[in-house]
Design a protein around this motif. Structure first.
Motif, short mmCIF file in Angstrom:
data_model
loop_
_atom_site.label_atom_id
_atom_site.label_comp_id
_atom_site.label_asym_id
_atom_site.label_seq_id
_atom_site.Cartn_x
_atom_site.Cartn_y
_atom_site.Cartn_z
N ILE A 104 0.85 -1.19 0.00
CA ILE A 104 0.00 0.00 0.00
C ILE A 104 0.89 1.24 0.00
O ILE A 104 1.86 1.32 0.77
N TYR A 105 0.53 2.22 -0.84
CA TYR A 105 1.34 3.43 -0.98
C TYR A 105 0.48 4.68 -0.81
O TYR A 105 -0.73 4.67 -1.10
N GLN A 117 0.97 18.02 6.04
CA GLN A 117 1.70 18.78 7.05
C GLN A 117 2.78 17.94 7.72
O GLN A 117 3.81 18.47 8.17
N ALA A 118 2.57 16.62 7.78
CA ALA A 118 3.56 15.73 8.39
C ALA A 118 4.67 15.34 7.42
O ALA A 118 5.58 14.59 7.78
N GLY A 119 4.60 15.84 6.19
CA GLY A 119 5.65 15.59 5.22
C GLY A 119 5.52 14.30 4.44
O GLY A 119 6.47 13.86 3.79
N LEU A 120 4.34 13.66 4.48
CA LEU A 120 4.14 12.45 3.69
C LEU A 120 4.13 12.80 2.21
O LEU A 120 3.63 13.85 1.81
N ARG A 121 4.69 11.91 1.40
CA ARG A 121 4.79 12.16 -0.03
C ARG A 121 4.16 11.01 -0.82
O ARG A 121 4.14 9.86 -0.36
N ALA A 122 3.71 11.35 -2.01
CA ALA A 122 3.24 10.31 -2.93
C ALA A 122 4.40 9.36 -3.20
O ALA A 122 5.53 9.80 -3.46
N GLY A 123 4.15 8.08 -3.11
CA GLY A 123 5.20 7.08 -3.30
C GLY A 123 5.71 6.49 -2.01
O GLY A 123 6.38 5.45 -2.02
N ASP A 124 5.40 7.12 -0.87
CA ASP A 124 5.77 6.53 0.41
C ASP A 124 4.98 5.24 0.61
O ASP A 124 3.75 5.23 0.46
N ARG A 125 5.69 4.19 0.98
CA ARG A 125 5.00 2.92 1.25
C ARG A 125 4.53 2.89 2.70
O ARG A 125 5.29 3.25 3.61
N ILE A 126 3.26 2.51 2.91
CA ILE A 126 2.71 2.37 4.26
C ILE A 126 3.01 0.95 4.74
O ILE A 126 2.40 -0.01 4.28
N VAL A 127 3.95 0.83 5.66
CA VAL A 127 4.39 -0.48 6.15
C VAL A 127 3.45 -0.99 7.24
O VAL A 127 3.13 -2.19 7.30
N ALA A 128 2.99 -0.07 8.12
CA ALA A 128 2.13 -0.48 9.22
C ALA A 128 1.26 0.69 9.67
O ALA A 128 1.64 1.86 9.48
N VAL A 129 0.11 0.37 10.23
CA VAL A 129 -0.78 1.37 10.82
C VAL A 129 -0.96 0.99 12.29
O VAL A 129 -1.44 -0.11 12.59
N ASN A 130 -0.54 1.88 13.17
CA ASN A 130 -0.57 1.61 14.62
C ASN A 130 0.10 0.28 14.96
O ASN A 130 -0.38 -0.50 15.79
N LYS A 137 -2.77 -6.80 3.00
CA LYS A 137 -4.10 -6.27 3.30
C LYS A 137 -4.66 -5.52 2.10
O LYS A 137 -3.92 -5.02 1.26
N ARG A 138 -5.99 -5.44 2.06
CA ARG A 138 -6.65 -4.73 0.98
C ARG A 138 -6.57 -3.22 1.21
O ARG A 138 -6.45 -2.74 2.34
N ASN A 139 -6.67 -2.49 0.11
CA ASN A 139 -6.64 -1.03 0.18
C ASN A 139 -7.72 -0.50 1.11
O ASN A 139 -7.49 0.40 1.94
N ALA A 140 -8.94 -1.07 1.03
CA ALA A 140 -10.06 -0.61 1.85
C ALA A 140 -9.80 -0.83 3.33
O ALA A 140 -10.19 -0.01 4.17
N ASP A 141 -9.12 -1.93 3.67
CA ASP A 141 -8.83 -2.22 5.07
C ASP A 141 -7.86 -1.20 5.65
O ASP A 141 -8.03 -0.72 6.78
#
Length: 546
Positions: A104-105, A117-130, A137-141
């Motif tokens: 997921i990116y 504002q936190a400096g996130l950029r397009a292309g950053d990979r989301i490795v984990a949430v909390n 995982k699916r995009n919707a999840d």
């Protein structure tokens, strides 16, 4: 005796009506009892445990799906989705995400919101949430995990250029802009893009229009872009029309089963401008409230409609509260625009042998007339006054999009280019395009064109009908010649691919406003509208029906 005859007939009619009502009430009660008993027996005897909430929602969804696509049931857990539909609001961090493979990116951080504002950029990979991995995982999840009540926090683990880092963001109430961009085209024609008819859409368009008039007093005309706008709140459509049509005009009427609920919506205040030439852009994704605006302005002969035929949604939904904080969105009526026509294109009350709803046949379409006597029709959306043939993506462009190759190339491009020219001056140079072609040389983006599919079908049919031997040599020759031509697709479709590159680069530096601003000079619909609005004689001739 003669007086008794009509009285007797009236009494019989009343008894028949009462009997029909009683029969309907009995049928409802009977079927509810049957449903309750079916579920009770499943609960008691089915071999595995059954989740009652899930099972009943499945039954409700199946029932509503037999009616139309717009009648939906929303459990309490889906209230954020309802809020997004009606208000354009949700609790989150303000970023679009996409899935590429099992990763997921960040696709686009929205300007000025927590992710940006936190400096996130397009292309950053989301490795984990909390702390919970997004792998597989699916995009919707992942999107659901990132959303939440405003004021709460969410910690994202991100990966950029091989390095991992954490960012803790405070969620906000995200208000998606109704009007993502307004500006001038060629210095003479105003342009307003409206994405959806959520709360205050009419007010936002009015503010954008008045700002353009104030900053450009010599403005010769205005384009309202409703392409891709799937609609929303009907009252916002009436408010938008009221900007250009004076008080007291009937914009839309609704008619449904319950006569007391029928409505007639009029403009309620003095218009801001009843003379400025208008063009409204529509396409096959313009629906509902978009069709009320484009259709009513067409019926009033107040605007020239440009583009391609609209979707054809003439149904109105209300949201009804249900027990336990659930809600039901139900189709309650059809709407009719000033000429008296309903533009609903699909008849959901009649279905073919496969259960699919049928389109209103041409034989049942009725002619109506605009204020100046121009002929318009019901039953198939809004037909533009000036048609611009829609441009469809090539097989090459689809393959590049599906594999996120333009996105990935631009992610690398941004690393080495701190800034670019303003949106109205930025262009994809030959050297930049050549760099993209070279970058693609070791990438997999194989695709099948329509021609290839047709040649394959021809081969299969010829073999089935035993003609293959006689045309095999010709087929092989065509296939070989086509494979050679296909290698030139990046040259043949340069303009299309360059436009994709331009849009993706502009959104990285100037957000969505930059992407829209940079596209106007190459947009066939916009340029067609500019030509019409710049020629008063042609504009008047179209609206007069000459």
């Amino acid at each position: 005796m003669k007086r008794l005859v009509p009285f007797t007939l009236l009494l019989l009619a009343s008894l028949v009506a009462v009997r029909a009502q009683n029969d309907r009430a009995f049928e409802i009660a009977k079927n509810l009892e049957v449903f309750g008993n079916v579920y009770k027996n499943i609960h008691l005897y089915y071999v595995d445990d059954v989740d009652p909430g899930k099972a009943v929602k499945t039954a409700i969804d199946a029932m509503l799906a037999s009616l139309d696509p717009y009648t939906n049931y929303y459990p309490e857990s889906d209230m954020e989705d309802v809020k997004l539909q009606l208000l354009g609001q949700y609790g989150g961090v303000g970023a679009l995400i996409h899935q590429n493979g099992d990763k997921i990116y960040i696709a686009e951080p929205y300007k000025g919101l927590p992710a940006d504002q936190a400096g996130l950029r397009a292309g950053d990979r989301i490795v984990a949430v909390n702390g919970e991995s997004t792998e597989g995982k699916r995009n919707a999840d992942v999107s659901s995990a990132m959303r939440g009540q405003a004021g709460t926090t969410v910690t994202l683990t991100l990966e950029r250029d091989g390095s991992r880092f954490d960012r803790t963001l405070t969620r906000r109430e995200i208000q998606l802009p109704n009007v993502p961009y307004s500006g001038m085209v060629d210095g003479r024609i105003g342009y307003i893009k409206l994405n959806e008819f959520t709360q205050d859409a009419g007010r936002h368009v009015r503010e954008a229009f008045l700002d353009l008039k104030k900053s450009h007093p010599a403005m010769q005309g205005l384009i309202i872009d409703l392409r891709g706008n799937g609609g929303g709140l009907m009252n916002e459509a009436v408010d938008l029309v009221n900007i250009f049509v004076d008080k007291g005009a009937l914009v839309v009427e609704t008619k449904g089963k319950v006569a007391a609920k029928n409505t007639r919506s009029y403009t309620t205040r003095r218009a801001d401008d009843t003379t400025i030439p208008l063009a409204v852009l529509i396409d096959g994704y313009s629906a509902s409230a978009s069709e009320i605006v484009s259709g009513s302005l067409q019926d009033f002969d107040r605007a020239v409609v440009v583009g391609s035929r609209s979707f054809g949604k003439g149904l109105v939904q209300n949201i009804l509260p249900m027990p336990y904080n659930n809600q039901l969105k139900v189709t309650v009526s059809k709407y009719y625009i000033p000429s008296g026509r309903c533009i609903q294109a699909v008849d959901y009350s009649h279905r073919d042998e496969n259960g699919r709803a049928v389109k209103v046949p041409d034989s049942l379409k009725v002619a109506f007339r605009t204020a100046h006597g121009r002929v318009v029709y019901d039953g198939f959306g809004i037909e533009p006054d000036v048609e611009v043939k829609p441009e469809y993506m090539s097989s090459l462009a689809i393959a590049l999009t599906q594999r996120f190759l333009v996105f990935d190339f631009v992610t690398e491009y941004v690393r080495t280019h701190a800034s670019i020219a303003p949106p109205d001056r930025f262009e994809v140079s030959d050297s930049l395009y050549d760099a993209f072609v070279a970058w693609l040389s070791n990438k997999d983006y194989d695709y099948t064109t329509v021609t290839e599919r047709m040649l394959k079908e021809l081969r299969e049919v010829a073999q089935e009908e035993r003609y293959l031997a006689s045309i095999e040599q010709d087929l092989q020759s065509m296939e070989q010649r086509f494979r050679g031509d296909k290698k030139q697709d990046l040259i043949k479709h340069r303009d299309e691919v360059a436009a994709m590159l331009k849009a993706e680069i502009l959104v990285r530096y100037y957000y969505n406003e930059g992407r829209i601003a940079g596209s106007l000079s190459d947009d066939p619909d916009v340029q067609c509208a500019v030509r019409i609005l710049s020629d008063r004689k042609q504009y008047s001739r179209i609206l007069s029906g000459e």
